[in-house]
Write an enzyme that holds these catalytic residues in place. Structure first.
Site, short mmCIF file in Angstrom:
data_model
loop_
_atom_site.label_atom_id
_atom_site.label_comp_id
_atom_site.label_asym_id
_atom_site.label_seq_id
_atom_site.Cartn_x
_atom_site.Cartn_y
_atom_site.Cartn_z
N CYS A 54 2.36 -8.10 7.90
CA CYS A 54 2.80 -8.85 6.52
C CYS A 54 4.01 -8.26 5.98
O CYS A 54 4.45 -9.04 4.83
CB CYS A 54 1.69 -8.51 5.60
SG CYS A 54 1.33 -6.80 4.65
N CYS A 100 -3.21 -1.17 5.54
CA CYS A 100 -2.27 -1.67 4.40
C CYS A 100 -3.11 -2.34 3.47
O CYS A 100 -3.79 -3.15 3.67
CB CYS A 100 -1.53 -2.77 5.11
SG CYS A 100 -0.41 -3.95 4.22
N CYS A 125 -0.80 9.83 9.82
CA CYS A 125 -0.64 9.61 11.42
C CYS A 125 -0.61 8.24 11.64
O CYS A 125 -1.64 7.56 11.46
CB CYS A 125 -1.29 10.37 12.41
SG CYS A 125 -1.26 12.15 12.24
#
Length: 140
Positions: A54, A100, A125
């Protein structure tokens, strides 16, 4: 609300049309790329790491460090609201998944503990395939 703060909701079909198969497997299905295989594991280019799905700003290069784990590692997100954290009990382990905040894509995992060479004792990570790097010389 700025465009980059607007939640992104797409169907599986729309995500498949936007993302290549490896990116789809990681970002939308929670897969993990092979260690040491990602393009950003060793890069030292300065800039902003964005969500490949995005475009949201997730991490900055000044928070990246070499943790020798096989994936790009960061000690802090660009902004605390850029990512969300979720308990992950898969594979018989207890981990913290990082997603996200804008599009709910799987990015990787965060680990906490003394001994990480970071100011936050955290190691995010993150799969390289989940990111795009916008170099500082291209950032407006």
């Amino acid at each position: 609300m700025s465009e980059m703060n607007t939640p992104v909701n797409r169907s599986e079909e729309e995500w498949r049309a936007i993302l290549d198969p490896e990116a789809f497997a990681v970002l939308r299905q929670g897969a993990t790329e092979r260690p040491w295989s990602g393009e950003y594991v060793s890069t030292t280019t300065q800039g902003v790491y964005r969500c490949r799905a995005c475009g949201a700003e997730l991490f900055r290069s000044e928070h990246k460090f070499d943790s020798h784990c096989g994936w790009p590692s960061f000690y802090d997100p660009a902004d605390s609201s850029a990512v969300t954290l979720h308990e992950d009990l898969s594979f018989g382990m207890v981990r913290t998944e990082v997603r996200c905040a804008r599009c709910d894509s799987h990015l990787g995992h965060v680990f906490h503990g003394e001994g990480y060479p970071t100011p936050t004792d955290a190691r995010y990570c993150i799969n390289s395939v989940a990111l795009t790097l916008e170099a500082d010389d291209t950032v407006e």
